[in-house]
Structure formats: structure tokens, C-alpha cells
Design a protein around this motif. Sequence first.
Motif, PDB file in Angstrom:
ATOM      1  N   ARG A  88      50.667  38.796  25.525  1.00  0.00           N
ATOM      2  CA  ARG A  88      49.809  39.262  24.445  1.00  0.00           C
ATOM      3  C   ARG A  88      48.441  39.687  24.993  1.00  0.00           C
ATOM      4  O   ARG A  88      47.939  40.761  24.685  1.00  0.00           O
ATOM      5  CB  ARG A  88      49.639  38.142  23.407  1.00  0.00           C
ATOM      6  N   ASN A  89      47.851  38.837  25.856  1.00  0.00           N
ATOM      7  CA  ASN A  89      46.544  39.175  26.436  1.00  0.00           C
ATOM      8  C   ASN A  89      46.604  40.486  27.193  1.00  0.00           C
ATOM      9  O   ASN A  89      45.711  41.332  27.082  1.00  0.00           O
ATOM     10  CB  ASN A  89      46.082  38.068  27.386  1.00  0.00           C
ATOM     11  N   ALA A 236      40.897  29.894  32.249  1.00  0.00           N
ATOM     12  CA  ALA A 236      41.634  29.149  31.227  1.00  0.00           C
ATOM     13  C   ALA A 236      42.927  29.881  30.886  1.00  0.00           C
ATOM     14  O   ALA A 236      42.943  31.112  30.824  1.00  0.00           O
ATOM     15  CB  ALA A 236      40.775  29.000  29.981  1.00  0.00           C
ATOM     16  N   SER A 237      44.013  29.119  30.669  1.00  0.00           N
ATOM     17  CA  SER A 237      45.294  29.805  30.464  1.00  0.00           C
ATOM     18  C   SER A 237      45.314  30.661  29.213  1.00  0.00           C
ATOM     19  O   SER A 237      46.018  31.656  29.166  1.00  0.00           O
ATOM     20  CB  SER A 237      46.476  28.838  30.446  1.00  0.00           C
ATOM     21  N   ALA A 238      44.509  30.313  28.203  1.00  0.00           N
ATOM     22  CA  ALA A 238      44.525  31.088  26.967  1.00  0.00           C
ATOM     23  C   ALA A 238      44.048  32.517  27.176  1.00  0.00           C
ATOM     24  O   ALA A 238      44.355  33.393  26.369  1.00  0.00           O
ATOM     25  CB  ALA A 238      43.657  30.408  25.919  1.00  0.00           C
ATOM     26  N   VAL A 239      43.299  32.779  28.245  1.00  0.00           N
ATOM     27  CA  VAL A 239      42.768  34.128  28.458  1.00  0.00           C
ATOM     28  C   VAL A 239      43.258  34.748  29.766  1.00  0.00           C
ATOM     29  O   VAL A 239      42.669  35.683  30.279  1.00  0.00           O
ATOM     30  CB  VAL A 239      41.217  34.143  28.428  1.00  0.00           C
ATOM     31  N   LYS A 240      44.356  34.208  30.310  1.00  0.00           N
ATOM     32  CA  LYS A 240      44.893  34.811  31.523  1.00  0.00           C
ATOM     33  C   LYS A 240      45.806  35.986  31.182  1.00  0.00           C
ATOM     34  O   LYS A 240      46.389  36.037  30.097  1.00  0.00           O
ATOM     35  CB  LYS A 240      45.692  33.781  32.317  1.00  0.00           C
ATOM     36  N   THR A 241      45.934  36.922  32.123  1.00  0.00           N
ATOM     37  CA  THR A 241      46.882  38.016  31.940  1.00  0.00           C
ATOM     38  C   THR A 241      48.158  37.684  32.718  1.00  0.00           C
ATOM     39  O   THR A 241      48.215  36.688  33.439  1.00  0.00           O
ATOM     40  CB  THR A 241      46.309  39.332  32.479  1.00  0.00           C
TER      41      THR A 241
END
Lengths: 294, 304
Positions: A88-89, A236-241
Motif C-alpha cells: 500500500r505504501n 518504522a514498519s508502518a511507513v516502509k516500502t
Amino acid sequence: MAQAVRTIEMERRSAKRRRVTGRFALYAIAASAGFLAAFPFLWAIITMFKEDQDLYVKANNPFWFNKAPTLEHVRFLLFDTNFLTFVRNTVIVGFAVVLVTLAISLPAAYALARLGMKWGERMGIGIFLVYLIPPTLLFIPLSRVVADLRLQESLWSLIIVYPTITIPISMWLLMGFFKSIPRDIEEQAMVDGYSRIGAVTRTVVPLVFPGIVAVVVFAFTLSAHEFIYALTFNKASAVKTIATGVPTELVRGDVFFWQSLQAAAVLVAVPIALAFNFFLDKFITGFTMGAVKG
Amino acid sequence: MTTATTPRQPRYLLDNERVLAPLFMTPAVLYIIALVGFPFVLSIVLSLTDATVGNPTYDFVGLETFRRILFDDPVFRTALWNTFVFAVIANVLVVVLAKALAMVLVSDFRGKWFVRFLVLLPWTAPVSLATITWLWTLDSIFSPIDWVLRSVGLLDGNIIWLGKQNLAMSSVIAVHTWRIVPLAAVIMMAGLTSIPQEIRDASEVDGAGFWRKLFQITIPLMAPIIAVAALFGLILTITDMSVVFVLTRGGPTHGTQVLSTWAFFKGIEGGSLGQGAAIALFLFPVLVAVAALILRMARRREVL
């Protein structure tokens, strides 16, 4: 006379033999090139469906399923890891970067190709040179810039920084496409009463549409490929590609989730390669046209 | 009735090229200045300071950082040397293989579309993911290459591709080559198709064989574009960090460290911004030289 006929006949036969060897060599080289290029991916495709007890037995034939194939590791990748978040990112960043890239490079490429500026040529070369100041040189100072703007650990850092990679190459491509369109077309539209911008949007933009599509694909894939900035700005994993998330998160300590890792590589690489392949001819024309003087 | 005689007279302000050109260029120029120009200057400033992530006060230390990394940092020297070795060897291989590949891909044969798709995979897949497939292919225990060698009786045990200095270097070079050949081939295909058909026909009529045509016609005519492909390849190898980062993390014991990975480990993971910036800056003179070469080649191509 008979002698001459025989020589011609022999010549013809040797030419034919040469052609047959040529064809054979062609197929042989094509097949081995395809195999060498795809080998690690083939190995990845087999791996992603293997049971642990099959994969981690040294004597087992690695290219065959010694136990029944399983979808367990693909399921694990999709639902028990952050893979879908990375996807998604990557998609969000990709689309945003495409928009920024087009908004900035379309007018600039038009100006360079058409508006007969004295410094146009030099400007074009200058922009090409920007391509030579790569992320490797800039990631350390940009990490400060991003930190000072409070953009680290967010997708915005990537959306703002990636166009520095995509704009130069897109301008170069689009410039070539603009140059390939005869000036008369938009001049005619202007004579017909349109303003310059009106003439361009009505006549030229539809004609360079293939070039725009090429730029969209190119900008999107470039931002999906990018590694250094993503690794530097976002931890942070929430904002990794995908590019950074997969290699850093599917390894826990010393334990590699090999099947899921390979599944991730295959699931991402194959669609991107398909898209790219589809537009390859556009890139080739764009690349050559960019080098041609208008 | 008079309007028809003066169609070139700008009717709108934005029709004026003097207004429109700068207006169209400004966003691109501002963007590049803000996010390439400024950070570039900042990296020079950083390299002259002892700034760290914890203490970004930018105390000026002059060339002290450069002196320190050049003389007190053996890893830096390894990294500099490796960057050079990787780039040169990989690109010699790239030019030869890509030339052959381009010649195959421009000819017509069955299943061409599929071969082209396979061949492009290494370049079109994100580098870090492509490298992960290699990381597994070169695994110290389960490498399928080892398995094949073992089953034909050439190997006992494992090769451990990434654990020994020379093998790790060769592996990194091989992966770089594997990745850049498709791009170089695409560039060369553009060059091949630009050779006029008459020249090819003429050589055919004259009865020139494959190798003769290759060395006396194709290669000389393509020399500039071959150079362009090689130089693009050089830039990609010199500046890439993901292959080394994913494959070896610079190991074994810094044996495959390159400037970009070392700058990352020092500057970002180690937090020494000044040192990291200085290490990365060593790439710049090389890139300028490469750029000068590319532009010369591009000029020659236009003359052709």
C-alpha cells in the motif's frame, strides 16, 4: 558452364548452411540468456511453495517438490506480515510521485523543446547532469533536511524527495517526444484562435500521450525501486516500502523466512517486469529521440 | 478584417514565449535547487564539520574529517578500492554480454516476447528484491548451485559463496552484471536499429561474414552508443548500495564494503554525519569524470 553452375550451387548451399547455423545460434543464445536472467526467480518460484521439511533437507532435489507444494508461506506473507502495508505504501508513494513528476516535468520539457530559449540547450544538459548527483551522495544531507522538516517516519518524506530522481529522466524523455511533433500542428491551432496553452493541451498533449504513459510507468517503477532514501528516512514498519520492508522485516534475527521472502520477490517483480516490458519500445524511442536535435 | 493578417501577434500574455518559457521552467528549477542543489552544498558543509546525529551543531573542523578517513580508516580504503574494482569488472562484462544480447533481441524469432520478458526481469525487478533471490541462490547450505555441483561430483560440502573474500567479491560483481546487462542491451538495441539498412544490405551483398560485419561495421558504427551504455552502467554500479547491503552487508569483515554502504554504516547507523558525508563525497569526482565522458560521447553521436 556446368562448372559455373556447380560453383553457384555450392555457394548457395554454404550460404544456406550458414543461415541455419545462424538461426541455431540465435535460439541457443536467446534461450540461455533467458534462463540465466530468470534463474534466481525460477528458483524463487519453486521455493515459495515448498514445505520446510522439504526445503531444509540438503540432499533433496532443490528443483523439485519432494513433498506436496503448499500455499502456507504465501498466506503467511500476505496475512501475518506487514507485506500488504508495504505494498500500500509503495502504491501511494508511487502515484503521488507520478503526479508531482508530471506536473513539473511536462511544462519544463515543453519549454526546453519548443520555446527557443537561448539557454535551452545548456539547461537540458544541466538537468541531465542532475541525474549524476545520485541518492548515494545526497542521502546524508537529506536525512538532516527531512528531520528538520519533521518528515521522517512518514510517506511524505519519500513523496517529496523521489521526484528529484524522476524529474530529470522524465524531462529528458518528454523533451524527445515534444521534439518529434511538428510545430505546424500547434501553430495551426493557434492560427485557428486558440491560446498557446489551449493549442498545446488540445493538439500536442494527445500526441505525446504515449510519452506521458511511458513517464508514468517509469516514475512509478523508479519510486518502487528506490532503496537508500527509504532505508534512511523511514525505519518504522508502518511507513516502509516494499523495497526496504521485505529485506528488513522478513528476517527475524538470524531466521530468514525464505519461502515468504521469495514469494514477496516474485509477487512484486513479475507484475512490474510485465508493465515495463509492455512499454519497452516507448522507452527505446524516447531515449533515441531525446538525443536528436529538434 | 485586419486580424487575419497578423496571426503571429500574441493575443494572450501566456502566448509570449518570453513569459511562458520561464514560467514553465521555474517549478523544475526550484525543485532541483531545493532538493538537489541545497543538499549537495549541505553535504560539503557537513563533511567539513564534526556533526553527528546526536550533536548536529556543525562545528567547523576543516579538512580534518577527510584526513581522518583517508589515513586512519582502513575500511575506507578497502571500500574505495572495491567500488573501483566492482565498477570496472562488472562493466567490461556488461558491454560484451549486452552487445550479444542486443543483437539477439533485435532479430526476429519465435517466443521473442517471452525471452525479452525473462531477460528484462533482473533490471525491472526492484534491486533489493532481485538481490534477495540471489541471497537465497547463494545460500551457504542450500544453494542450488552447490547442489548441482555436488550431484555431478564436482563438489563435496558447500562453496559458501558469500563467506569468503574473493567469492563474495565475485558474487557481488556477478549480481551487478546480471542486473545491468538488460539496461545496457536496451540502450544498445536503440543503437543497432539506428544503423541504416542500406549499410547492412550492402555488406550482405559483398558477402561479409558474421564476425567481419560485427567488427568492421556494427561495432565501429555503434561505438558511441556502446560507450553511453557502459557509462550508464558505471554510474549504476558506482552509486548502488542495495546489492552489497542485501547480499553481504559489506562482509565478510568489510571485504565487500563499498563507498555507499560505508557512508551509510558510518553516517546513518553510526551517526557520524560529517564522516558519512565525506565518504560519499569521494564518489563525486568519479561521477564528474563519467559525466564528461558521457557528454562527449553524446556529442559524437549527433555528428554521426
